[in-house]
Write a protein that holds these residues in place. Structure first.
Motif, PDB file in Angstrom:
ATOM      1  N   CYS A  86      53.643  37.427  28.195  1.00 30.57           N
ATOM      2  CA  CYS A  86      53.126  38.718  28.819  1.00 30.57           C
ATOM      3  C   CYS A  86      53.480  39.711  27.701  1.00 30.57           C
ATOM      4  O   CYS A  86      53.199  39.517  26.544  1.00 30.57           O
ATOM      5  N   TYR A  87      53.008  40.757  28.020  1.00 29.12           N
ATOM      6  CA  TYR A  87      52.598  41.742  26.960  1.00 29.12           C
ATOM      7  C   TYR A  87      53.743  43.206  27.030  1.00 29.12           C
ATOM      8  O   TYR A  87      54.076  43.948  26.129  1.00 29.12           O
ATOM      9  N   GLN A 115      41.962  36.852  36.003  1.00 34.75           N
ATOM     10  CA  GLN A 115      42.332  37.165  34.404  1.00 34.75           C
ATOM     11  C   GLN A 115      41.218  37.752  33.657  1.00 34.75           C
ATOM     12  O   GLN A 115      42.006  38.063  32.447  1.00 34.75           O
ATOM     13  N   ASN A 116      40.454  38.163  34.478  1.00 33.05           N
ATOM     14  CA  ASN A 116      39.058  39.961  33.817  1.00 33.05           C
ATOM     15  C   ASN A 116      40.283  40.411  33.723  1.00 33.05           C
ATOM     16  O   ASN A 116      40.452  41.737  32.850  1.00 33.05           O
ATOM     17  N   LYS A 117      40.792  40.433  34.977  1.00 33.86           N
ATOM     18  CA  LYS A 117      41.450  42.193  34.949  1.00 33.86           C
ATOM     19  C   LYS A 117      42.635  42.541  33.594  1.00 33.86           C
ATOM     20  O   LYS A 117      43.365  43.297  33.291  1.00 33.86           O
ATOM     21  N   TYR A 145      46.180  43.492  29.053  1.00 28.80           N
ATOM     22  CA  TYR A 145      47.149  42.920  27.363  1.00 28.80           C
ATOM     23  C   TYR A 145      46.463  44.284  26.709  1.00 28.80           C
ATOM     24  O   TYR A 145      46.604  44.653  25.711  1.00 28.80           O
ATOM     25  N   LYS A 146      44.403  44.165  26.732  1.00 33.51           N
ATOM     26  CA  LYS A 146      44.109  44.592  25.520  1.00 33.51           C
ATOM     27  C   LYS A 146      44.012  46.106  25.625  1.00 33.51           C
ATOM     28  O   LYS A 146      44.702  46.628  24.263  1.00 33.51           O
ATOM     29  N   THR A 147      44.474  46.495  26.579  1.00 36.22           N
ATOM     30  CA  THR A 147      44.515  47.629  26.531  1.00 36.22           C
ATOM     31  C   THR A 147      46.587  48.450  25.883  1.00 36.22           C
ATOM     32  O   THR A 147      46.502  49.364  25.348  1.00 36.22           O
ATOM     33  N   PHE A 148      46.838  47.400  26.381  1.00 34.01           N
ATOM     34  CA  PHE A 148      48.293  47.627  26.014  1.00 34.01           C
ATOM     35  C   PHE A 148      48.735  47.028  24.828  1.00 34.01           C
ATOM     36  O   PHE A 148      48.619  48.521  23.980  1.00 34.01           O
ATOM     37  N   LEU A 149      47.624  46.329  24.042  1.00 32.97           N
ATOM     38  CA  LEU A 149      48.304  45.962  22.867  1.00 32.97           C
ATOM     39  C   LEU A 149      47.388  46.810  21.363  1.00 32.97           C
ATOM     40  O   LEU A 149      48.068  46.676  21.230  1.00 32.97           O
ATOM     41  N   GLN A 150      46.835  47.300  22.111  1.00 40.92           N
ATOM     42  CA  GLN A 150      45.945  48.205  21.183  1.00 40.92           C
ATOM     43  C   GLN A 150      46.640  50.130  20.991  1.00 40.92           C
ATOM     44  O   GLN A 150      46.908  50.822  19.891  1.00 40.92           O
TER      45      GLN A 150
END
Length: 335
Positions: free
Chosen positions: A141-142, A199-201, A206-211
């Motif tokens: 999870c993020y 998976q794609n969504k 993930y990418k938005t949050f972690l960035q």
């Protein structure tokens, strides 16, 4: 008369092989997945290997040498996939990496990230980059609370620091340094089961949050279903949810996933050198077999001079976990 959990399941679940129009057959072997042992610095609640700091089982020198011989002898192997436990903690990790890279095979390490902060393993990010190892890292999870609940207190913070470290050495930025993350759902607390998200969504989330929060970048997110194997199985049994969970997975069986199942073109090898069709069969002690019904070992493959001795894949009811919804594999969704 007391009924065992497995008997109860069998009377309530359509046997997996009955869902298939034909036996599940092996294709030409391309992936050699090696479980180096059960030693790990973590003891995650969902771990199907049941690895922990207390486990000592690991690869022997003899089996390691046999695996290196297989890597040298069979060019059809394109990927050497190293797992555990924490594969980096178990004997043979670096010799197997060296053998695979010598023959230009892709090396995957299934890393828990936190191992980089354990004494004796602080060189791993730089070592991985130098050898262009593909990292598939557990990140269920993020959100910190969810990660720590599944993997232990403080694991989220260590994982974030590890991902930032990997970015610093080029992972997720240099096209040759691939960093993938793995999502696992929370273990269910009731019969309100759900399939893994799209998976794609979820990858974009993930990418938005972690960035945004940590300036972290990565390549791909893999969504993996929790199969009722290992600690997940024990948990479901304690909660009296195993049968209903398998029924849920059966209800969502998707025949379109079958062609892409990871067991079709891989060999899974345990630290004793025994051969299985997949890592889940390995943990459930369901060995791969030849047409004659013989169980296989790495030594037998070397003696035969062939990796393609398996015709039909061994299946069990937990295979519904790999074929439910969009499917699940070591590389995420299947369709």
């Amino acid at each position: 008369m007391t009924t065992t959990p497995s008997t109860t399941i069998n009377t309530n679940i359509t046997p997996f092989h009955s869902q298939l129009n034909a036996p599940l057959t092996k294709q030409k072997i391309k992936v050699l997945q090696i479980n180096l042992g059960k030693r790990c610095n973590l003891a995650c609640t969902h771990c199907h290997v049941e690895a922990s700091p207390k486990r000592t089982e690991e690869l022997s020198t003899e089996i390691c040498e046999q695996l290196i011989e297989v890597i040298h002898r069979f060019p059809q192997i394109k990927i050497v996939d190293l797992t555990g436990g924490a594969p980096e903690m178990n004997y043979g990790f670096k010799p197997l990496v060296a053998a695979a890279r010598q023959h230009n095979k892709q090396v995957i390490v299934r890393s828990n990230l936190t191992i980089y902060f354990v004494e004796g393993f602080n060189d791993l990010p730089e070592y991985f980059a130098a050898n262009k190892i593909r990292i598939v890292a557990s990140m269920p999870c993020y959100l910190a609370d969810n990660v720590d609940k599944m993997r232990g207190a403080g694991v989220f913070d260590d994982s974030i620091q590890a991902l930032q470290w990997l970015n610093q050495v080029g992972y997720g930025i240099d096209p040759s340094l691939i960093l993938d993350l793995v999502y696992n759902p929370q273990l269910p607390t009731s019969e309100k089961f759900s399939l893994t998200p799209d998976q794609n969504k979820l990858e974009q989330d993930y990418k938005t949050f972690l960035q945004k929060h940590f300036n972290i970048v990565f390549n791909n997110l893999f969504t993996i279903t929790n199969l009722p194997v290992g600690r997940t199985k024990l948990y479901l049994e304690r909660k009296k949810l195993e049968t209903s969970y398998l029924q849920f997975l059966e209800l969502h069986f998707n025949p379109h996933t079958v062609e892409n199942l990871m067991c079709r073109n891989q060999l899974s090898v345990d630290y004793l050198g025994n051969i299985y069709d997949c890592d889940f069969n390995q943990m459930m002690d369901l060995p791969a077999k030849t047409l004659n019904g013989d169980a296989l070992t790495i030594a037998k493959l070397i003696e035969a001079g062939s990796l393609d001795l398996i015709n039909e894949i061994q299946t069990a009811n937990y295979c519904y976990g790999c074929t439910a919804g969009c499917g699940s594999s070591c590389s995420g969704a299947l369709v």
